[in-house]
Write an enzyme that holds these catalytic residues in place. Sequence first.
Site, PDB file in Angstrom:
ATOM      1  N   SER A 211       3.667   2.553   1.991  1.00 49.68           N
ATOM      2  CA  SER A 211       3.648   1.097   2.247  1.00 49.68           C
ATOM      3  C   SER A 211       3.137   0.829   3.662  1.00 49.68           C
ATOM      4  CB  SER A 211       5.049   0.508   2.042  1.00 49.68           C
ATOM      5  OG  SER A 211       4.993  -0.897   2.052  1.00 49.68           O
ATOM      6  N   ASN A 212       3.443  -0.332   4.211  1.00 47.50           N
ATOM      7  CA  ASN A 212       3.023  -0.661   5.580  1.00 47.50           C
ATOM      8  C   ASN A 212       4.083  -1.546   6.233  1.00 47.50           C
ATOM      9  OD1 ASN A 212       2.364  -3.546   4.980  1.00 47.50           O
ATOM     10  ND2 ASN A 212       0.933  -2.545   3.570  1.00 47.50           N
ATOM     11  N   HIS A 213       3.824  -1.954   7.464  1.00 46.37           N
ATOM     12  CA  HIS A 213       4.854  -2.654   8.253  1.00 46.37           C
ATOM     13  C   HIS A 213       4.887  -4.170   8.037  1.00 46.37           C
ATOM     14  CE1 HIS A 213       6.141   0.816  10.435  1.00 46.37           C
ATOM     15  NE2 HIS A 213       4.925   1.078  10.876  1.00 46.37           N
ATOM     16  N   SER A 214       4.172  -4.703   7.058  1.00 48.46           N
ATOM     17  CA  SER A 214       4.154  -6.160   6.900  1.00 48.46           C
ATOM     18  C   SER A 214       5.571  -6.705   6.689  1.00 48.46           C
ATOM     19  CB  SER A 214       3.281  -6.537   5.693  1.00 48.46           C
ATOM     20  OG  SER A 214       3.448  -7.902   5.419  1.00 48.46           O
ATOM     21  N   ALA A 282      -0.256  -7.804   2.701  1.00 50.83           N
ATOM     22  CA  ALA A 282      -0.846  -6.562   3.207  1.00 50.83           C
ATOM     23  C   ALA A 282      -0.766  -5.567   2.043  1.00 50.83           C
ATOM     24  CB  ALA A 282      -0.072  -6.070   4.414  1.00 50.83           C
TER      25      ALA A 282
END
Length: 405
Positions: A211-214, A282
């Site tokens: 995943s990502n930091h959104s 994101a």
Amino acid sequence: MLTLKGRKVLVGICGSIAAYKAAYLVRLLKLNGAEVRVIMTPSALSFITPLTLSTLSENPVYSQFVEDTESGVWNNHVALGAWADVFLIAPASENTIGKMANGICDNLLLATYFSAKCPVIVCPAMDLDMYQHPTTKDNLSRLQSFSNQVIEAAYGSLASGFIGQGRLAEPEDILRHVLTFFNQKAFLLHKKIVITNGPTVEPIDPVRFVSNHSSGKMGAALAHQAFLAGAEVKIVSGPVESSVFSTYTEVADVYPVTTAFDMLHQVDALQSWADIIVFAAAVADYSPKSVAAEKIKKSDSNIILELVKNPDIAAHCGAKKKPNQHFIGFALETVFSESVILNKLHSKNLDMIVANIFNRENPVFGSDQNEVRLYTTQQAPVSFSKQSKDEIAKHIWETYGKWYL
Ligand code: C5P
């Protein structure tokens, strides 16, 4: 029908006999759907009880910086001002008006006024000669020159026994003003808006993911501001923190999703409903080629995770965009490149791109603030310096309105 549903109204009550009318005003605001919080000046407490107002507003009432010296609970004036969509001071006494106009800040109501960023509506109430006094007139026009709105006092019989101008405007008239105030700003009235938001989460096995930091804060702010401008909003969101999720539910229908494929299917189903789609999510660009049914066991050797390309949701929707639809995308590059941004605008068939200015001072992800530059095919780009995501969202919608409505 005009409504105050989802609007946050902070009511400030000053020490004036007209304070009794504030109870009815709070009731009217609640009946019209507003969420209401009340702050009282210390002298207002002699005219009406906090119990009445907390019962009517269904929220605690604040009058002191520190409510209880033993527990040391501090009432945060900045948070109260930030919470409100509008700060309605009714009745506003001569004393408070004078202090507001001259930077005197000796109680919680005044501290909230000086720190509030939302519009402020001042409803004076006082005796006729006080109201006519040149100082009062001067202070009220000074407040107007600072962009505060003033609802003039009404004519009629006054508590002093005199007849003249000075009565607090009737609660129904104040309510009408508040309804009109929100409606005037409703430049997105009846617009149907879908917002993709948050990260997508691509499972590796039952307990791990890519995943990502959104954080979803930017999309939540866009939803909130669109709602305030009259739009009907649906949010298709990947997993976000509960504080962000709860802001969604106040202003939009929420469609929770997990993976990029889930998001694609949900947005696809909503595309024909939408006038505007904002692609703020994101979306993970890659996901594991296969998801292990059981937790992958740790071993002494390295493993290779094969990732496959995820669908580009914006490009997928852009390819079948109707002429009456507008699509807004986002861009975040660690190395800013105008040609990359313009390429995204064209390749995804977007009408506008919000380019995040990503650097050490503006980490974008997770932050409550952002700095952006807006691009379209038609106009020169417009930049907005670092400010709260709510303010940025307001600028994005206003610019969209200027360019496309
Ligand atoms: O190509 P890039 O990921 O930089 O484009 C960003 C824009 O495209 C954003 O608006 C994002 O929400 C959208 N996007 C998408 N689906 C993807 C990747 C990006 O909708 N798989």
